[in-house]
Motif scaffolding. Structure first.
Motif, mmCIF file in Angstrom:
data_model
loop_
_atom_site.group_PDB
_atom_site.id
_atom_site.type_symbol
_atom_site.label_atom_id
_atom_site.label_comp_id
_atom_site.label_asym_id
_atom_site.label_seq_id
_atom_site.Cartn_x
_atom_site.Cartn_y
_atom_site.Cartn_z
ATOM 1 N N ALA A 131 21.878 49.636 -74.177
ATOM 2 C CA ALA A 131 22.120 48.234 -73.855
ATOM 3 C C ALA A 131 21.920 47.920 -72.379
ATOM 4 C CB ALA A 131 23.538 47.841 -74.276
ATOM 5 N N LEU A 132 22.599 48.667 -71.495
ATOM 6 C CA LEU A 132 22.566 48.298 -70.074
ATOM 7 C C LEU A 132 21.213 48.572 -69.429
ATOM 8 C CD1 LEU A 132 24.040 47.271 -67.598
ATOM 9 C CD2 LEU A 132 24.882 49.602 -67.193
ATOM 10 N N GLN A 133 20.691 49.783 -69.594
ATOM 11 C CA GLN A 133 19.422 50.117 -68.945
ATOM 12 C C GLN A 133 18.249 49.275 -69.460
ATOM 13 O OE1 GLN A 133 19.093 51.897 -66.277
ATOM 14 N NE2 GLN A 133 21.283 52.369 -66.262
ATOM 15 N N PRO A 134 18.100 49.061 -70.771
ATOM 16 C CA PRO A 134 17.023 48.151 -71.207
ATOM 17 C C PRO A 134 17.177 46.741 -70.669
ATOM 18 C CG PRO A 134 17.767 49.502 -73.039
ATOM 19 C CD PRO A 134 18.727 49.741 -71.925
ATOM 20 N N TYR A 135 18.425 46.271 -70.527
ATOM 21 C CA TYR A 135 18.631 44.923 -69.986
ATOM 22 C C TYR A 135 18.279 44.860 -68.500
ATOM 23 C CZ TYR A 135 21.012 40.715 -68.391
ATOM 24 O OH TYR A 135 21.293 39.512 -67.799
#
Length: 264
Positions: A131-135
């Motif tokens: 979730a965080l890294q792709p965002y």
């Protein structure tokens, strides 16, 4: 001093005030005034400017939402993670030992927080990876990131939540029972998870309390049989409880039992 001399004295004082008032500007010119500071002080301006395009409004709403999430972050840390169970069990250990304020509250809360980070490490790693890294890399939108972030957290809470506690909240809301876990809303899952954590924490705390109660009863019986009724049993049992707790490596056993309760 006679009344005859009083008018002369008043006249002399008035003349002195007149002279001082006349000479005051001259003295003020000779005395150097305070110098201006040479170090510049930055000035911060906070204002509201009209938006020129819709994206400005969207950005402002995102910042407002982020500040709201940060303000309730401590509550989310307590009620959606393993913190509640851990801090309850550690408090039971201190109370069972009878050491009053040792370890202090700061130590217990700090230990509970780091044990929470250790327990929640797989969940945090999953959220960061999916979730965080792709965002942050602009591969997914904010709504998709939020959906992916709550999935591992909800899975963790479902593993630790009893169906009975979820049913209690459904009975209060008069909503139809869900067919699967995905149908349970998060606002209903969090309180059910919290009371399940409290129940589990109290169960572990009760199991820890039993051997210390036995020690207190044995010490009280020995003192009563010896006729030493004036000595408080707690005063004698406290060193024995601490000694036995250290001999069995009580902190190690407590932490191991806590971690095992989350992996079952």
């Amino acid at each position: 001093m006679t009344r005859r001399n009083l008018p002369w004295i008043l006249a002399a004082l008035a003349a002195a005030f007149v002279v001082i008032a006349a000479l005051a500007p001259a003295f003020a010119q000779t005395i150097p005034g305070p110098t201006e500071p040479t170090i510049p002080i930055p000035r911060v301006n906070i204002g509201i400017t009209p938006a020129t395009k819709p994206s400005d409004v969207a950005l402002s709403l995102q910042i407002l939402l982020l500040l709201t999430v940060l303000s309730i972050a401590p509550t989310l840390l307590v009620l959606t993670t393993s913190f509640t169970r851990i801090v309850v069990v550690l408090s039971f250990v201190r109370t069972a030992l009878g050491t009053q304020s040792n370890p202090p509250n700061q130590v217990l809360i700090g230990l509970a927080m780091f044990l929470t980070f250790f327990t929640m490490a797989p969940v945090v790693e999953d959220i960061n990876k999916n979730a965080l890294q792709p965002y942050l890399n602009a591969k997914i939108s904010q709504s998709v990131a939020m959906d992916r972030a709550q999935q591992p957290l909800r899975a963790f809470m479902f593993r630790q939540t009893r169906e009975k506690d979820i049913a209690v909240f459904y009975s209060m809301t008069k909503e139809p029972r869900p067919a699967k876990q995905a149908d349970v809303p998060t606002y209903l899952l969090i309180p059910a998870f919290t009371i399940s954590e409290l129940k589990t924490g109290f169960e572990i705390g009760f199991a820890i309390y039993i051997p210390f109660i036995v020690i207190d009863m044995v010490v009280a019986s020995v003192l009563l049989s010896m006729g030493m009724m004036m000595i408080p049993p707690v005063l004698i049992s406290l060193p024995f409880k601490i000694l036995i707790f250290l001999l069995v490596d009580g902190w190690n056993l407590t932490v191991s039992a806590l971690f095992a309760s989350f992996t079952r």
